[in-house]
Motif scaffolding. Sequence first.
Motif, short mmCIF file in Angstrom:
data_model
loop_
_atom_site.label_atom_id
_atom_site.label_comp_id
_atom_site.label_asym_id
_atom_site.label_seq_id
_atom_site.Cartn_x
_atom_site.Cartn_y
_atom_site.Cartn_z
N ASP A 98 0.94 -1.15 0.03
CA ASP A 98 0.03 0.00 -0.29
C ASP A 98 0.83 1.10 0.03
O ASP A 98 0.53 2.23 -0.71
N ILE A 99 2.09 1.26 0.83
CA ILE A 99 2.75 2.33 0.86
C ILE A 99 3.35 2.67 -0.58
O ILE A 99 3.50 4.08 -0.93
N GLU A 100 3.83 1.65 -1.30
CA GLU A 100 4.42 1.89 -2.82
C GLU A 100 3.35 2.33 -3.57
O GLU A 100 3.69 3.35 -4.37
N LEU A 101 2.27 1.75 -3.57
CA LEU A 101 1.10 1.80 -4.43
C LEU A 101 0.75 3.46 -4.34
O LEU A 101 0.48 4.17 -5.28
N LEU A 102 0.45 3.91 -3.02
CA LEU A 102 -0.03 5.20 -2.50
C LEU A 102 1.10 6.19 -3.15
O LEU A 102 0.88 7.43 -3.67
N TRP A 103 2.24 6.07 -2.91
CA TRP A 103 3.56 7.13 -3.32
C TRP A 103 3.58 6.97 -4.95
O TRP A 103 3.67 8.22 -5.45
N ARG A 104 3.42 5.78 -5.68
CA ARG A 104 3.21 5.89 -7.10
C ARG A 104 2.07 6.65 -7.79
O ARG A 104 2.24 7.39 -8.48
N ALA A 105 0.89 6.32 -7.01
CA ALA A 105 -0.23 6.93 -7.38
C ALA A 105 -0.24 8.71 -7.03
O ALA A 105 -1.09 9.03 -7.77
N ARG A 192 -9.06 4.09 -0.66
CA ARG A 192 -7.86 4.87 -1.03
C ARG A 192 -7.11 3.67 -1.81
O ARG A 192 -6.32 4.16 -2.93
N ARG A 193 -7.05 2.42 -1.62
CA ARG A 193 -6.47 1.46 -2.46
C ARG A 193 -7.03 1.53 -4.03
O ARG A 193 -6.37 1.41 -5.14
N LEU A 194 -8.25 1.47 -3.90
CA LEU A 194 -9.19 1.67 -5.29
C LEU A 194 -8.67 3.09 -5.90
O LEU A 194 -8.42 3.06 -7.35
N LEU A 195 -8.71 3.99 -5.38
CA LEU A 195 -8.38 5.27 -5.89
C LEU A 195 -6.92 5.20 -6.57
O LEU A 195 -6.77 5.59 -7.67
N ALA A 196 -5.92 4.76 -5.97
CA ALA A 196 -4.71 4.68 -6.30
C ALA A 196 -4.41 3.56 -7.37
O ALA A 196 -3.71 4.13 -8.34
N ASN A 197 -5.11 2.41 -7.30
CA ASN A 197 -4.89 1.69 -8.69
C ASN A 197 -5.51 2.35 -9.88
O ASN A 197 -5.09 2.07 -11.04
N ALA A 198 -6.78 3.16 -9.64
CA ALA A 198 -7.28 3.72 -10.86
C ALA A 198 -6.55 4.88 -11.14
O ALA A 198 -6.50 5.17 -12.44
N LEU A 199 -5.80 5.55 -10.46
CA LEU A 199 -4.90 6.66 -10.90
C LEU A 199 -3.52 6.31 -11.58
O LEU A 199 -3.15 7.01 -12.30
N ASP A 282 -2.26 12.10 1.00
CA ASP A 282 -2.43 12.61 2.46
C ASP A 282 -1.82 11.35 3.46
O ASP A 282 -2.31 10.41 3.26
N THR A 283 -1.08 11.83 4.23
CA THR A 283 -0.68 10.94 5.46
C THR A 283 -0.91 11.77 6.55
O THR A 283 -1.36 10.83 7.61
N PRO A 305 -15.03 13.59 3.94
CA PRO A 305 -15.95 14.96 4.14
C PRO A 305 -15.13 15.84 4.88
O PRO A 305 -15.26 17.06 4.45
N THR A 306 -14.40 15.82 5.77
CA THR A 306 -13.75 16.38 6.58
C THR A 306 -12.52 17.16 5.72
O THR A 306 -12.34 18.38 5.95
N TYR A 307 -11.70 16.32 5.46
CA TYR A 307 -10.53 16.75 4.55
C TYR A 307 -10.86 17.65 3.47
O TYR A 307 -10.14 18.49 3.42
#
Length: 391
Positions: A98-105, A192-199, A282-283, A305-307
């Motif tokens: 997940d860390i690698e995926l989010l970084w790349r996306a 976030r995993r879905l968003l990252a893969n789609a990005l 976002d972290t 919603p808050t972010y």
Amino acid sequence: MARSRGEKEDAEKHTGLLKLVQILSSLVIFVAGIIIGLTTSSHMNNYFASQTELFFSTNHVSTSMTSREKNCTPCQKVDCLSMDTFFYPRNLTHGMSDIELLWRASMVPRKRDYPFARVPKVAFMFLTRGPLPMLPLWEKFFDGHESHLYTIYVHALPGYELNVSSTSPFYGRQIPSQKVGWGTVQLVDAERRLLANALLDFSNERFVLLSESCIPVYNFPTVYKYLTGSDHSFVESYDDPTRYGRGRYSRSMLPYIRLHQWRKGSQWFEMTRNLAAYIVSDTKYYSLFKKYCKPACYPDEHYIPTYLNMFHGSKNSNRSVTWVDWSLGGPHPATFRESNITEDFIRSIRNNATHCSYNSGKTSLCYLFARKFDQSALAPLLNLSSAVMEF
């Protein structure tokens, strides 16, 4: 005196002979050194050449084996560094954490123009426990429409394999998943995993999150035009002063998140590529929700919603495009079964006598999707899809 001169001459001759011998010896040693050096160099060159050849042949075999293990078509040569492969990922299977995926996306090109003829696509992201009971309805929804206008991503529980035919638009569209505990931060992780893969697909411009109980209430052209033509994202975000809203806020989030910034909303969102990139990048604020938003605080209802309210409120419509019925009260919305499905019911969702904001004006077309629908509702929905939903 003459004898003394003769002895001197003999001594000089002897000294000269010694010098000559020394010179010849040095020359012999020098020549021998050159010969030995050339011979050794030749052997060393042959050795390193053989070792280099062995290394590259071994490395080639290792690489080939790795490629053969990972690719479904081992005989097909794939240029992994080609722009085509970079822009259009064909295989959703990968070994990234997940860390690698989010970084790349999270990588966003600073150059605004794309080096290819980009047609914006809508990413349909399904978050499900297992089977998709409305699958035949969705297949009918996508049928006949160009695949360069949409992509599909399915996040199911680990170990579940979606069983569809090779002609289905859902074929090969499962992403690497992890365990999800409903009501926990793991739901946000899955989103976030879905968003990252789609990005990773640079043509994806709009991202819509759907559940296994969601259905489309309009046809594909209407949905595509509505989403790609919008200036805003569709994420429900509102201030709930009750214990189910502000009552879930934790003062431990201070000073980074304050009570007046706290928001609530449905997790079934739709957003632009720009906002999706912010979410996966976002972290800081995700970590706060992970640490302090625990039952009876539900991160999937508050984090996004808050972010968005804190940083990107002007880009959000503060409403959802997924219709749901909360009229029965309680923690869960109404579920609709076979007996509930009528033409009038579907039309009431499509035209519910309300108006909502769309770009700079108002529209009566407010909902593109609806939930929750039981598997028993599939047959009557398929019967009504042509006449009512127009697909």
